[in-house]
Write a protein that holds these residues in place. Structure first.
Motif, mmCIF file in Angstrom:
data_model
loop_
_atom_site.group_PDB
_atom_site.id
_atom_site.type_symbol
_atom_site.label_atom_id
_atom_site.label_comp_id
_atom_site.label_asym_id
_atom_site.label_seq_id
_atom_site.Cartn_x
_atom_site.Cartn_y
_atom_site.Cartn_z
ATOM 1 N N PHE A 75 0.828 -1.199 0.000
ATOM 2 C CA PHE A 75 0.000 0.000 0.000
ATOM 3 C C PHE A 75 0.861 1.248 0.000
ATOM 4 O O PHE A 75 1.977 1.247 0.501
ATOM 5 N N GLU A 76 0.295 2.269 -0.572
ATOM 6 C CA GLU A 76 0.984 3.535 -0.614
ATOM 7 C C GLU A 76 0.042 4.577 -0.019
ATOM 8 O O GLU A 76 -1.168 4.445 -0.130
ATOM 9 N N TYR A 77 0.615 5.594 0.591
ATOM 10 C CA TYR A 77 -0.186 6.600 1.290
ATOM 11 C C TYR A 77 0.063 7.963 0.652
ATOM 12 O O TYR A 77 1.213 8.372 0.491
ATOM 13 N N ILE A 78 -0.997 8.628 0.274
ATOM 14 C CA ILE A 78 -0.837 9.959 -0.326
ATOM 15 C C ILE A 78 -1.323 10.972 0.716
ATOM 16 O O ILE A 78 -2.535 11.093 0.985
ATOM 17 N N VAL A 79 -0.368 11.655 1.319
ATOM 18 C CA VAL A 79 -0.677 12.572 2.416
ATOM 19 C C VAL A 79 -0.952 13.959 1.821
ATOM 20 O O VAL A 79 -0.117 14.508 1.099
ATOM 21 N N ILE A 80 -2.131 14.494 2.111
ATOM 22 C CA ILE A 80 -2.510 15.800 1.549
ATOM 23 C C ILE A 80 -2.511 16.850 2.662
ATOM 24 O O ILE A 80 -3.248 16.719 3.657
ATOM 25 N N LEU A 81 -1.712 17.875 2.471
ATOM 26 C CA LEU A 81 -1.584 18.927 3.495
ATOM 27 C C LEU A 81 -1.832 20.290 2.871
ATOM 28 O O LEU A 81 -1.615 20.479 1.670
#
Ligand SMILES: C[S@@+](CC[C@H](N)C(=O)[O-])C[C@H]1O[C@@H](n2cnc3c(N)ncnc32)[C@H](O)[C@@H]1O
Length: 427
Positions: A419-425
């Motif tokens: 799994f990959e995580y796309i962190v949105i800030l």
């Protein structure tokens, strides 16, 4: 904030998997690079969070996926990387060239190669380089053929066209070397198989160049060439270190999409090893080439863990790893301590209201899962950013080690990168 609330911002969204889609579209496919971001992710992030952007940045640009997509979306961009191969790839991929110029040069190259096939003494007599371990990594015939191709490219007058063919040459070097196919680290083909390994560097180079010219043709027709020619649309690629102050002006960027390294290069992806043979062939200074992995994030193991990274989750994780292996805990700390420095630089460069989108994988060290996505947003929250959400996607095609043996016990493999995580800030 409790751990539970942080994790609850993770949203599993299969529409971000892009399973079955071609990731080698347009100019993206001209050269492999470890842990490339798939263009579909860069594109969608730009369309969802970067619509208003006037200036994009990829602080760890690698082979330039985000820069290419920025250009296709008519947005100027900066790309930063410490690896000279990444710089070459990113520059070539964001410099559209008219296919007729490439084809003219290609015909000349084909003629020279045809002539050499008729008169093998041309290649027999060629002067060959003598860099460290060249004969270990390449067969004598391959060394002569590569030297011949390199000599032809060196003599191309136009720098832009020359660099384009250096990229095809670089991909050829990887394909015809004695390294095991599909590996990013330098492992040699076993002795018994090496006897039957007789690659043809000349044909390989021609095939790759032909494919790359087609891809450039497609890219050229998809970008706004007039704006590029007038200097209104550009991508600036900088060989600099994100841990220090870069030459990018303060408050100048309003959208970031990036996939940083996943951990130190000793135990994750060794960008330096991946690039070494190519860079040696392209005459880069060996002192620089052999240091790439050392100067990457987490490249140097510190003597002790300091309390200087604003992330509780990191220190909780380090405590667990330390119980199993103190040295590995130092490696993990070193990576995040370096990453923390890059957050200062990202913060200096970005404008208020900028969106920052970071794609990461959560690796396992000594059976302890490292929640990199959470650690990263804690570092940004410390600078006043708001964590909007974390998109969880499954990796269908990305070439990354899916299994590893974190305890170094044979057969004790766990899945690390599914799994990959796309962190949105938002700033
Ligand atoms: C996962 S790769 C990026 C891949 C890229 N998204 C692509 O599509 O090709 C991470 C990159 O970070 C670069 N890197 C490592 N340490 C760095 C640093 N201190 N400053 C800038 N770049 C760095 C590595 O050289 C590598 O190219």
């Amino acid at each position: 904030m409790t751990g539970l609330r942080r994790e609850s911002k993770r949203i599993r969204d299969p529409t971000w998997d892009f399973s079955g889609e071609n990731t080698k579209i347009s100019i993206h496919g001209i050269h492999t690079y470890p842990a490339m971001m798939i263009p579909q992710i860069a594109k969608r992030l730009m369309e969802e969070y970067g619509k208003e952007s006037k200036m994009n940045l990829d602080p760890f640009c690698g082979s330039g996926t985000v820069l290419v997509e920025s250009m296709l979306h008519n947005i100027n961009s900066y790309g930063v990387d410490i690896n000279p191969l990444a710089i070459l790839l990113s520059k070539v991929k964001t410099t559209p060239i008219n296919h007729s110029e490439l084809e003219k040069e290609f015909i000349r190259i084909c003629d020279r190669i045809r002539e050499a096939r008729w008169k093998p003494e041309i290649i027999q007599k060629i002067e060959t380089p003598n860099f460290f371990n060249i004969e270990y990594w390449f067969k004598p015939k391959v060394i002569r053929e590569l030297s011949f191709i390199k000599q032809i490219i060196d003599n191309i007058e136009d720098e832009v066209v020359r660099n384009f063919f250096y990229v095809s040459f670089s991909e050829t070097v990887r394909k015809v070397s004695n390294t095991r196919g599909g590996e990013y680290k330098l492992f040699r083909i076993p002795e018994n198989k090496l006897k039957e390994w007789n690659p043809d560097a000349l044909s390989t180079f021609l095939e790759i160049s032909e494919r790359n010219i087609k891809m450039m043709r497609e890219f050229y027709s998809s970008v706004d060439i007039q704006r590029i020619q007038k200097g209104e649309l550009w991508s600036k690629v900088l060989m600099e270190d994100m841990r220090a102050k870069t030459s990018i002006p303060e408050n100048s960027v309003d959208f970031i999409a990036t996939s940083p390294p996943y951990g130190d290069s000793r135990t994750t992806v060794a960008y330096g090893q991946f690039s070494r043979l190519t860079l040696q062939w392209l005459d880069y200074d060996y002192d620089i080439v052999k240091r790439i992995d050392k100067i990457s994030l987490g490249g140097i193991r510190p003597k002790k863990i300091k309390d200087d990274v604003p992330s509780d989750t990191l220190y909780n994780t380090l405590e667990k790893i330390s119980k199993n292996d103190g040295k590995r805990a130092l490696d993990v700390y070193s990576f995040f301590s370096d990453f923390n420095k890059t957050v200062d630089e990202i913060n200096r460069i970005t404008m208020e209201n900028a969106f920052v989108c970071i794609v990461v994988g959560n690796r396992t060290v000594k059976k302890i899962n490292i929640p990199t996505d959470i650690i990263l947003f804690e570092l940004f929250e410390d600078r006043g950013y708001t964590h909007l959400k974390t998109i969880v996607r499954q990796i269908p095609s990305k070439r990354l080690p899916k299994k590893s043996s974190p305890s170094n016990i044979k057969g004790d493999a766990v899945s690390t990168m599914n799994f990959e995580y796309i962190v949105i800030l938002k700033k």
